[in-house]
Scaffold this motif. Structure first.
Motif, PDB file in Angstrom:
ATOM      1  N   GLU A   1       0.831  -1.208   0.000  1.00 28.40           N
ATOM      2  CA  GLU A   1       0.000   0.000   0.000  1.00 28.40           C
ATOM      3  C   GLU A   1       0.864   1.255   0.000  1.00 28.40           C
ATOM      4  OE1 GLU A   1      -2.791  -0.151   3.218  1.00 28.40           O
ATOM      5  OE2 GLU A   1      -3.637  -2.051   2.538  1.00 28.40           O
ATOM      6  N   ARG A   2       1.908   1.269   0.828  1.00 26.70           N
ATOM      7  CA  ARG A   2       2.802   2.428   0.868  1.00 26.70           C
ATOM      8  C   ARG A   2       3.501   2.628  -0.466  1.00 26.70           C
ATOM      9  NH1 ARG A   2       6.732   2.170   5.811  1.00 26.70           N
ATOM     10  NH2 ARG A   2       7.455   4.066   4.803  1.00 26.70           N
ATOM     11  N   PHE A   3       3.974   1.556  -1.056  1.00 23.59           N
ATOM     12  CA  PHE A   3       4.656   1.647  -2.345  1.00 23.59           C
ATOM     13  C   PHE A   3       3.719   2.201  -3.414  1.00 23.59           C
ATOM     14  CE2 PHE A   3       5.675  -0.202  -6.477  1.00 23.59           C
ATOM     15  CZ  PHE A   3       6.954   0.304  -6.655  1.00 23.59           C
ATOM     16  N   LEU A   4       2.503   1.688  -3.460  1.00 27.09           N
ATOM     17  CA  LEU A   4       1.546   2.160  -4.463  1.00 27.09           C
ATOM     18  C   LEU A   4       1.200   3.630  -4.249  1.00 27.09           C
ATOM     19  CD1 LEU A   4      -0.805  -0.955  -4.724  1.00 27.09           C
ATOM     20  CD2 LEU A   4       0.926  -0.183  -6.377  1.00 27.09           C
ATOM     21  N   ALA A   5       1.084   4.045  -2.985  1.00 22.81           N
ATOM     22  CA  ALA A   5       0.803   5.448  -2.700  1.00 22.81           C
ATOM     23  C   ALA A   5       1.964   6.327  -3.149  1.00 22.81           C
ATOM     24  CB  ALA A   5       0.531   5.640  -1.209  1.00 22.81           C
ATOM     25  N   LEU A   6       3.183   5.914  -2.877  1.00 22.44           N
ATOM     26  CA  LEU A   6       4.349   6.689  -3.318  1.00 22.44           C
ATOM     27  C   LEU A   6       4.440   6.722  -4.838  1.00 22.44           C
ATOM     28  CD1 LEU A   6       7.040   5.512  -0.750  1.00 22.44           C
ATOM     29  CD2 LEU A   6       6.016   7.793  -0.931  1.00 22.44           C
ATOM     30  N   GLU A   7       4.157   5.617  -5.460  1.00 28.82           N
ATOM     31  CA  GLU A   7       4.189   5.558  -6.918  1.00 28.82           C
ATOM     32  C   GLU A   7       3.142   6.496  -7.506  1.00 28.82           C
ATOM     33  OE1 GLU A   7       2.917   1.873  -8.875  1.00 28.82           O
ATOM     34  OE2 GLU A   7       4.864   1.911  -9.887  1.00 28.82           O
ATOM     35  N   GLU A   8       1.960   6.519  -6.912  1.00 29.65           N
ATOM     36  CA  GLU A   8       0.899   7.405  -7.379  1.00 29.65           C
ATOM     37  C   GLU A   8       1.291   8.876  -7.196  1.00 29.65           C
ATOM     38  OE1 GLU A   8      -3.575   8.218  -5.929  1.00 29.65           O
ATOM     39  OE2 GLU A   8      -3.112   6.129  -6.424  1.00 29.65           O
ATOM     40  N   GLN A   9       1.932   9.185  -6.081  1.00 27.40           N
ATOM     41  CA  GLN A   9       2.375  10.564  -5.845  1.00 27.40           C
ATOM     42  C   GLN A   9       3.414  10.976  -6.879  1.00 27.40           C
ATOM     43  OE1 GLN A   9       3.860  10.771  -1.870  1.00 27.40           O
ATOM     44  NE2 GLN A   9       1.845  10.685  -0.916  1.00 27.40           N
ATOM     45  N   SER A  10       4.283  10.074  -7.247  1.00 27.86           N
ATOM     46  CA  SER A  10       5.316  10.426  -8.226  1.00 27.86           C
ATOM     47  C   SER A  10       4.709  10.649  -9.603  1.00 27.86           C
ATOM     48  CB  SER A  10       6.402   9.352  -8.283  1.00 27.86           C
ATOM     49  OG  SER A  10       5.905   8.179  -8.880  1.00 27.86           O
ATOM     50  N   LEU A  11       3.613   9.989  -9.892  1.00 28.66           N
ATOM     51  CA  LEU A  11       2.948  10.188 -11.180  1.00 28.66           C
ATOM     52  C   LEU A  11       2.235  11.535 -11.220  1.00 28.66           C
ATOM     53  CD1 LEU A  11       1.443   6.650 -11.843  1.00 28.66           C
ATOM     54  CD2 LEU A  11       3.484   7.675 -12.875  1.00 28.66           C
ATOM     55  N   ASP A  12       1.840  12.055 -10.070  1.00 26.06           N
ATOM     56  CA  ASP A  12       1.129  13.324  -9.984  1.00 26.06           C
ATOM     57  C   ASP A  12       2.078  14.517  -9.949  1.00 26.06           C
ATOM     58  OD1 ASP A  12      -1.223  11.912  -9.945  1.00 26.06           O
ATOM     59  OD2 ASP A  12      -1.456  11.995  -7.767  1.00 26.06           O
ATOM     60  N   ALA A  13       3.360  14.297 -10.112  1.00 24.97           N
ATOM     61  CA  ALA A  13       4.328  15.393 -10.067  1.00 24.97           C
ATOM     62  C   ALA A  13       4.072  16.352 -11.224  1.00 24.97           C
ATOM     63  CB  ALA A  13       5.752  14.846 -10.148  1.00 24.97           C
ATOM     64  N   PRO A  14       4.290  17.639 -10.984  1.00 25.91           N
ATOM     65  CA  PRO A  14       4.033  18.610 -12.061  1.00 25.91           C
ATOM     66  C   PRO A  14       4.983  18.376 -13.244  1.00 25.91           C
ATOM     67  CG  PRO A  14       5.127  19.651 -10.194  1.00 25.91           C
ATOM     68  CD  PRO A  14       4.798  18.246  -9.792  1.00 25.91           C
ATOM     69  N   ALA A  15       4.485  18.700 -14.396  1.00 23.20           N
ATOM     70  CA  ALA A  15       5.286  18.529 -15.609  1.00 23.20           C
ATOM     71  C   ALA A  15       6.420  19.546 -15.611  1.00 23.20           C
ATOM     72  CB  ALA A  15       4.404  18.719 -16.828  1.00 23.20           C
ATOM     73  N   ILE A  16       7.521  19.162 -16.204  1.00 20.60           N
ATOM     74  CA  ILE A  16       8.669  20.061 -16.300  1.00 20.60           C
ATOM     75  C   ILE A  16       8.370  21.086 -17.391  1.00 20.60           C
ATOM     76  CG2 ILE A  16      11.112  20.228 -16.859  1.00 20.60           C
ATOM     77  CD1 ILE A  16      11.389  17.333 -15.802  1.00 20.60           C
ATOM     78  N   THR A  17       8.420  22.354 -17.014  1.00 21.58           N
ATOM     79  CA  THR A  17       8.146  23.428 -17.982  1.00 21.58           C
ATOM     80  C   THR A  17       9.372  24.313 -18.098  1.00 21.58           C
ATOM     81  OG1 THR A  17       7.222  24.796 -16.232  1.00 21.58           O
ATOM     82  CG2 THR A  17       5.665  23.439 -17.480  1.00 21.58           C
ATOM     83  N   ARG A  18       9.360  25.160 -19.091  1.00 21.26           N
ATOM     84  CA  ARG A  18      10.479  26.082 -19.287  1.00 21.26           C
ATOM     85  C   ARG A  18      10.432  27.167 -18.201  1.00 21.26           C
ATOM     86  NH1 ARG A  18      10.763  27.954 -25.317  1.00 21.26           N
ATOM     87  NH2 ARG A  18      12.990  27.856 -25.023  1.00 21.26           N
TER      88      ARG A  18
END
Length: 69
Positions: free
Chosen positions: A48-65
């Motif tokens: 559960e912790r791993f999946l939550a961390l993985e989900e948080q990493s997917l929600d990271a903001p996109a890299i912009t200029r």
């Protein structure tokens, strides 16, 4: 003591010994089952912790200029 009495006594001793061994094995099995259940619960929590961390990493903001470009 007759041969038959000796035979019966040996059988009774063997039966008592086997009963004790079965009881010891049953206690060991119960103990190991507790360890398996605890390990399974820990694995579930870690999953559960791993999946939550993985989900948080997917929600990271996109890299912009940067604004200065």
């Amino acid at each position: 003591m007759s041969e038959e009495e000796n035979r019966i006594m040996r059988l009774e001793e063997m039966l008592a010994h086997q009963g004790r061994v079965i009881e010891e094995l049953s206690e060991q099995l119960a103990s190991q089952w507790k360890v398996v259940e605890q390990t399974r619960a820990k694995l579930d929590r870690l999953t559960e912790r791993f999946l939550a961390l993985e989900e948080q990493s997917l929600d990271a903001p996109a890299i912009t200029r940067p604004p200065h470009y």
